[in-house]
Design a protein around this motif. Sequence first.
Motif, PDB file in Angstrom:
ATOM      1  N   ARG A  97      -9.844  48.105 107.901  1.00 32.57           N
ATOM      2  CA  ARG A  97      -9.192  46.925 108.462  1.00 32.57           C
ATOM      3  C   ARG A  97      -9.332  46.842 109.907  1.00 32.57           C
ATOM      4  O   ARG A  97      -9.182  47.757 110.698  1.00 32.57           O
ATOM      5  CB  ARG A  97      -7.909  46.775 107.739  1.00 32.57           C
ATOM      6  N   THR A 135      -3.056  46.572  93.050  1.00 37.01           N
ATOM      7  CA  THR A 135      -2.650  45.075  93.065  1.00 37.01           C
ATOM      8  C   THR A 135      -2.706  44.504  91.965  1.00 37.01           C
ATOM      9  O   THR A 135      -3.109  44.969  90.826  1.00 37.01           O
ATOM     10  CB  THR A 135      -3.584  44.431  94.332  1.00 37.01           C
ATOM     11  N   LEU A 170     -20.430  27.127 102.808  1.00 37.73           N
ATOM     12  CA  LEU A 170     -20.915  28.481 102.108  1.00 37.73           C
ATOM     13  C   LEU A 170     -21.473  28.244 101.034  1.00 37.73           C
ATOM     14  O   LEU A 170     -21.547  29.274 100.252  1.00 37.73           O
ATOM     15  CB  LEU A 170     -19.273  29.482 102.019  1.00 37.73           C
ATOM     16  N   ALA A 227     -23.706  32.615 104.343  1.00 36.75           N
ATOM     17  CA  ALA A 227     -23.426  32.992 105.810  1.00 36.75           C
ATOM     18  C   ALA A 227     -23.089  31.746 106.590  1.00 36.75           C
ATOM     19  O   ALA A 227     -23.235  30.646 106.080  1.00 36.75           O
ATOM     20  CB  ALA A 227     -24.759  33.231 106.393  1.00 36.75           C
TER      21      ALA A 227
HETATM   22  C1  LIG Z   1     -19.222  35.011 108.324  1.00 36.23           C
HETATM   23  C2  LIG Z   1     -20.185  34.462 107.154  1.00 36.23           C
HETATM   24  O1  LIG Z   1     -21.461  34.349 107.752  1.00 36.23           O
HETATM   25  C3  LIG Z   1     -19.945  34.095 105.811  1.00 36.23           C
HETATM   26  C4  LIG Z   1     -18.586  34.638 105.289  1.00 36.23           C
HETATM   27  O2  LIG Z   1     -18.610  35.765 104.745  1.00 36.23           O
HETATM   28  S1  LIG Z   1     -17.179  33.837 105.545  1.00 36.23           S
HETATM   29  C5  LIG Z   1     -15.836  34.986 105.493  1.00 36.23           C
HETATM   30  C6  LIG Z   1     -15.617  35.518 106.866  1.00 36.23           C
HETATM   31  N1  LIG Z   1     -14.243  36.082 106.886  1.00 36.23           N
HETATM   32  C7  LIG Z   1     -13.254  35.802 107.314  1.00 36.23           C
HETATM   33  O3  LIG Z   1     -13.425  34.196 107.715  1.00 36.23           O
HETATM   34  C8  LIG Z   1     -11.755  36.311 107.262  1.00 36.23           C
HETATM   35  C9  LIG Z   1     -10.798  35.597 106.850  1.00 36.23           C
HETATM   36  N2  LIG Z   1      -9.762  36.390 106.950  1.00 36.23           N
HETATM   37  C10 LIG Z   1      -8.786  36.268 108.046  1.00 36.23           C
HETATM   38  O4  LIG Z   1      -8.891  35.541 108.771  1.00 36.23           O
HETATM   39  C11 LIG Z   1      -7.334  36.938 107.795  1.00 36.23           C
HETATM   40  O5  LIG Z   1      -7.739  38.209 107.110  1.00 36.23           O
HETATM   41  C12 LIG Z   1      -6.340  36.111 106.719  1.00 36.23           C
HETATM   42  C13 LIG Z   1      -5.976  35.005 107.715  1.00 36.23           C
HETATM   43  C14 LIG Z   1      -6.908  35.886 105.444  1.00 36.23           C
HETATM   44  C15 LIG Z   1      -5.064  37.009 106.535  1.00 36.23           C
HETATM   45  O6  LIG Z   1      -4.691  37.904 107.848  1.00 36.23           O
HETATM   46  P1  LIG Z   1      -3.285  38.636 107.815  1.00 36.23           P
HETATM   47  O7  LIG Z   1      -2.269  37.656 107.733  1.00 36.23           O
HETATM   48  O8  LIG Z   1      -3.283  39.578 108.966  1.00 36.23           O
HETATM   49  O9  LIG Z   1      -3.390  39.381 106.400  1.00 36.23           O
HETATM   50  P2  LIG Z   1      -2.633  40.663 105.789  1.00 36.23           P
HETATM   51  O10 LIG Z   1      -1.649  40.857 106.830  1.00 36.23           O
HETATM   52  O11 LIG Z   1      -3.509  41.688 105.560  1.00 36.23           O
HETATM   53  O12 LIG Z   1      -1.929  40.290 104.659  1.00 36.23           O
HETATM   54  C16 LIG Z   1      -1.019  39.171 104.615  1.00 36.23           C
HETATM   55  C17 LIG Z   1       0.057  39.786 103.488  1.00 36.23           C
HETATM   56  O13 LIG Z   1      -0.656  39.794 102.263  1.00 36.23           O
HETATM   57  C18 LIG Z   1      -0.539  40.890 101.512  1.00 36.23           C
HETATM   58  N3  LIG Z   1      -1.759  41.367 100.766  1.00 36.23           N
HETATM   59  C19 LIG Z   1      -3.012  40.962 101.200  1.00 36.23           C
HETATM   60  N4  LIG Z   1      -3.736  41.277 100.121  1.00 36.23           N
HETATM   61  C20 LIG Z   1      -3.007  41.700  99.273  1.00 36.23           C
HETATM   62  C21 LIG Z   1      -3.458  42.233  97.943  1.00 36.23           C
HETATM   63  N5  LIG Z   1      -4.524  42.380  97.610  1.00 36.23           N
HETATM   64  N6  LIG Z   1      -2.338  42.629  96.984  1.00 36.23           N
HETATM   65  C22 LIG Z   1      -1.054  42.536  97.513  1.00 36.23           C
HETATM   66  N7  LIG Z   1      -0.864  42.143  98.848  1.00 36.23           N
HETATM   67  C23 LIG Z   1      -1.866  41.738  99.580  1.00 36.23           C
HETATM   68  C24 LIG Z   1      -0.234  41.894 102.755  1.00 36.23           C
HETATM   69  O14 LIG Z   1       0.304  43.128 102.195  1.00 36.23           O
HETATM   70  C25 LIG Z   1       0.527  41.211 103.619  1.00 36.23           C
HETATM   71  O15 LIG Z   1       1.907  41.269 103.126  1.00 36.23           O
HETATM   72  P3  LIG Z   1       3.000  41.441 104.279  1.00 36.23           P
HETATM   73  O16 LIG Z   1       2.913  40.370 105.158  1.00 36.23           O
HETATM   74  O17 LIG Z   1       4.444  41.535 103.483  1.00 36.23           O
HETATM   75  O18 LIG Z   1       2.702  42.604 104.865  1.00 36.23           O
END
Ligand SMILES: CC(=O)CC(=O)SCCNC(=O)CCNC(=O)[C@H](O)C(C)(C)COP(=O)(O)OP(=O)(O)OC[C@H]1O[C@@H](n2cnc3c(N)ncnc32)[C@H](O)[C@@H]1OP(=O)(O)O
Length: 428
Positions: A20, A235, A308, A416
Motif C-alpha cells: 500500500r 473482509t 474505463l 487504461a
Molecule cells: C490508471 C489507469 O490507467 C486505469 C485504472 O486502473 S483506474 C484505477 C486507478 N487507481 C485509482 O484511482 C486509485 C483509487 N483509490 C484511491 O484513490 C484511494 O485508495 C481511495 C480514495 C479509494 C481510498 O483511500 P483511503 O481513504 O486512504 O483508503 P483506506 O484508508 O485504505 O480505507 C478507508 C477505510 O476503508 C477500510 N477498508 C478498505 N478496504 C477494506 C476492506 N476490503 N475490508 C474492510 N475495510 C476496508 C479501511 O480499513 C479504512 O477504514 P478506517 O478508516 O476505519 O481505517
Amino acid sequence: MAPQTRKAAIVGGNRIPFARANSAYAQASNQDMLTATLDGLVARFGLQGRQLGEVVAGAVLKHSRDFNLTREAVLGSRLSAATPAYDVQQACGTGLEAAILVANKIALGQIESGIAGGVDTTSDAPLAIHDEMRRVLIALSSARTLRQRLEALAGVRPGMFVPEAPRNAEPRTGLSMGEHQAITARQWGISREDQDELAVRSHRNLAAAYDRGFFDDLVTPYLGLARDENLRPDTSVEKLAELEPVFGTGDPDATMTAGNSTPLSDGASAVLLASDEWAASRGLPVLAHLVDAQTAAVDHVHGGEGLLMAPAYAVPVLLARNGLTLQDFDYYEVHEAFASTVLATLAAWEDPAFCKERLGLDAPLGAIDRSRLNVNGSSLAAGHPFAATGGRIVASLAKQLHEAGPGKRGLISVCAAGGQGVVAVLES
Ligand SMILES: CC(=O)CC(=O)SCCNC(=O)CCNC(=O)[C@H](O)C(C)(C)COP(=O)(O)OP(=O)(O)OC[C@H]1O[C@@H](n2cnc3c(N)ncnc32)[C@H](O)[C@@H]1OP(=O)(O)O
C-alpha cells in the motif's frame, strides 16, 4: 515476402508483493523495485549474465531522471549489460502492452527471448517545481550578467514555491479515475452489493491462491513483505457495507468505497517470454502462449463513453479475428480498477443495445461464467501499482492455464487512463 510468425511462449513471471502507498516500500524507488523484480526472475530461470533479446517495461509515474528507467534497471540487475531495454507507457495497460511488444518481436523472429514488465510507486511520486519557477530557473541558468540574474529573480512570487504533484486525474476532464468510474457505475446501474461481493471474492481468491502455494514461483518477498499488503482474507460483504462512499458522493446513492476501489499501491512485475526453441534449449517450461492482442480507445471527453470502457470495444475485435466467442474461454482476467469497472464491462457485453449501437454487433457477446473470473484474485485485493498490473495478470493467467492442462484459453482485459484498453488471449 510476408514475415513468418510464431507464437511467443510465456516461460514464467516474478513480482514483488504489492504494497500500500506510503507503507512497506515508502523508501524504495521505481528503479529499486524493478531491479529487484528482474533479479528475482534472473535467479528463478538461471539468467545470470545472460544477454536477452530485449527488456521492455515502464512506469506511469516517473521521475525526470528516469528517462529510460528500464535500461537503468537492467544495468542494475544481474542480466548482461548487452541486453537492450526501453520504457513504454500505456497507463494501467503498460505491463500488458510491454508483453505484447516483446511477444510480437519473438513472433516475427526478431528476438528469441525478452522480459516485459512494469513498476509504479505512488509513495515516491515525482514532484515537479511550479511551471513559472521552472522558467525563472531556466532564465537564471542562461543569464550572463548580474543585471540579467536580478531580472530573472524579480519574477519570483511566493506561490511559485509550491510544487506540482502528479494528479490521479484525466488531463482533459480534470476528473479522477474514481469520479469517472462513478459516472459509469451510475450509467450502468451497478449496485453497491454487487461491487462489494466482487471485492470480497477478489480477497478470498487471492488468499486461497497464496495458501495453496500458487504464488510460490510467481512472487518473491521484498522489504519484509511476503504477501500483498492490501490483502484482507477476513473482509466480508458486511464489513464493506459499512464503508462510506468516496467517489461520486454528490449522488445520494453513491456506491464506490475504499473497499470496492483499488488502493494506491507500490510494486513491480516482470514476465519472461521466449520462442519455444529458446525455452526448450534451456530446459525451461512453457506455461502458455500469447496468441493475439488488441487495443482500443473511446471518446470519454466528448463521446459520452465511460473512461474505463475501452476493453469492451477491444474484445469483440479480438474475438472476431480469432473466430472465438466470449464463452470460448476457460478463464477471464478482467483488471479490477474498481469493482464497478468489471461489472460495467460484463454488463456491456450482455447488453443488446450497447453491442448493436456501440460495438456494431448483430447480437450481444453474452454472459460469461463468473466462477472463471479472476480465479486467483485481482487488483482489488492485490493492489494496483499501475504499470505492474499487466505483468501480474499475464504471469498468473499463464500459470493458471498451465495447471489446467493443454488446450486451455484465457482472456485478459485491462482498462487504461486516457480512455484506452488493452486485451489479449493466452493459450496453454
Ligand atoms: C490508471 C489507469 O490507467 C486505469 C485504472 O486502473 S483506474 C484505477 C486507478 N487507481 C485509482 O484511482 C486509485 C483509487 N483509490 C484511491 O484513490 C484511494 O485508495 C481511495 C480514495 C479509494 C481510498 O483511500 P483511503 O481513504 O486512504 O483508503 P483506506 O484508508 O485504505 O480505507 C478507508 C477505510 O476503508 C477500510 N477498508 C478498505 N478496504 C477494506 C476492506 N476490503 N475490508 C474492510 N475495510 C476496508 C479501511 O480499513 C479504512 O477504514 P478506517 O478508516 O476505519 O481505517
